[in-house]
Design an enzyme around this catalytic site. Structure first.
Site, short mmCIF file in Angstrom:
data_model
loop_
_atom_site.label_atom_id
_atom_site.label_comp_id
_atom_site.label_asym_id
_atom_site.label_seq_id
_atom_site.Cartn_x
_atom_site.Cartn_y
_atom_site.Cartn_z
N ARG A 37 0.73 -1.27 -0.07
CA ARG A 37 -0.13 -0.28 0.03
C ARG A 37 0.92 1.19 0.21
NH1 ARG A 37 -5.57 0.14 -0.53
NH2 ARG A 37 -5.87 1.36 1.28
N ASP A 55 0.20 -1.24 10.33
CA ASP A 55 -1.15 -1.92 10.43
C ASP A 55 -2.04 -1.35 11.71
OD1 ASP A 55 -3.67 -3.28 10.50
OD2 ASP A 55 -2.97 -5.01 9.78
N ASN A 81 -7.44 10.05 9.43
CA ASN A 81 -8.35 9.58 8.57
C ASN A 81 -8.59 8.26 8.46
OD1 ASN A 81 -9.77 9.79 5.59
ND2 ASN A 81 -7.96 8.38 5.40
N TYR A 153 -20.38 1.18 13.46
CA TYR A 153 -19.66 1.92 12.94
C TYR A 153 -19.97 3.43 13.25
CZ TYR A 153 -18.15 5.13 9.04
OH TYR A 153 -17.66 6.32 8.42
N LYS A 157 -17.66 6.28 15.02
CA LYS A 157 -17.43 7.97 14.71
C LYS A 157 -18.10 8.73 15.59
CE LYS A 157 -15.49 6.69 11.31
NZ LYS A 157 -13.97 7.38 11.28
N VAL A 184 -19.26 10.20 0.05
CA VAL A 184 -18.21 10.19 -0.96
C VAL A 184 -18.03 8.77 -1.45
CG1 VAL A 184 -17.28 12.57 -0.15
CG2 VAL A 184 -16.15 10.26 0.52
N THR A 186 -15.83 6.66 -1.52
CA THR A 186 -14.75 5.53 -1.08
C THR A 186 -15.07 4.02 -1.29
OG1 THR A 186 -15.47 5.83 0.94
CG2 THR A 186 -14.05 7.37 0.65
#
Length: 257
Positions: A37, A55, A81, A153, A157, A184, A186
């Site tokens: 990556r 990681d 991010n 999730y 957040k 967006v 992703t």
């Protein structure tokens, strides 16, 4: 010129933020979870000053990322991010025994905040879905509940936003804010998302480097460079303290005063 570190920047919003900041002349260091990556990031953003590797689902590797960043010297801003989305149905567990979503979305930014030399600005990627989060620190790892990826999730957040506000209160010399990047395209948002990556990356990058008075705020939740309504628990000092205490217990690292 500012020095900025961006986690989870091999693709998606992270890569868009790196590319935008590089185009503006800033010194940007990216992050990738492995060497493959990292190579992808270097190819996609050749103007980046470097890439750190680790990681974030692993506490040991997250600590390594913090060490690599500190070896590069103090940064002006850090954009947290990196994150795992809710598209999967089953609960993934890390080698450390944590829910992977909690480890990457919450424990990692907490650890990096605690271990990286304090920058001037911190930006935490949250989501509009945080408003559906459950404001409790009980069973953060979902060991006693039936797994629900969407709820987990949303919870993560909510915790990210609360962490941003807790840091803003604890560290008055640091500008710490949370961002809703919007829906967006992703890997999590999917190809049908109505907004574009560039618009999603604009506010985190702006908060990291801009001298605009609207960007030099702290303890705010923003969407498209404008303050947005946040879950009431995010502003609760009691919930902030309960959360940072719980995260300190899970990681073994106290957030510095």
């Amino acid at each position: 010129m500012s020095r900025v570190f961006v986690t989870g920047s091999a693709d998606g919003l992270g890569l868009a933020a790196v590319s935008l900041l590089v185009s503006q002349g800033h010194e940007v260091v990216g992050h990738a979870r492995n060497d493959d990556r990292a190579a992808t990031l270097k190819t996609a953003a050749p103007g980046a000053a470097g890439v750190v590797v680790g990681d974030l689902s692993s506490a040991a590797q997250t600590r390594s990322v913090a060490g690599q960043v500190n070896e590069l010297g103090r940064f002006d801003a850090v954009i947290h991010n990196a994150g795992i989305g809710y598209r999967g149905t089953g609960k993934a567990t890390t080698a450390d025994g944590h829910a992977a979503m909690l480890a990457v979305n919450v424990l990692a930014p907490y650890l990096l905040t605690a271990l990286i030399e304090q920058p001037g600005r911190l930006v935490y990627l949250s989501s509009g879905m945080h408003r559906g989060g459950n404001p409790t620190t009980e069973d953060l790892d979902w060991n006693g509940r039936r797994w629900n990826s969407t709820q987990a999730y949303s919870d993560s957040k909510l915790y990210d936003a609360a962490l941003a506000f807790a840091v803003a209160r604890r560290w008055p010399g640091v500008l710490s804010n949370a961002v809703n990047p919007g829906w967006v395209p992703t890997k999590m948002g999917g190809p049908g998302a109505p907004e574009d990556l560039e618009s999603g990356a604009l506010t985190p990058a702006w908060l990291a480097v801009s001298d605009d008075p609207a960007a030099t705020v702290s303890g705010e939740y923003l969407y498209h460079q404008q303050p947005e309504q946040v879950h009431p628990a995010v502003r609760s000092h009691q919930f902030q303290d309960e959360l940072t205490s719980a995260l300190a217990g899970l990681t073994g690292v106290e957030l510095p005063a």
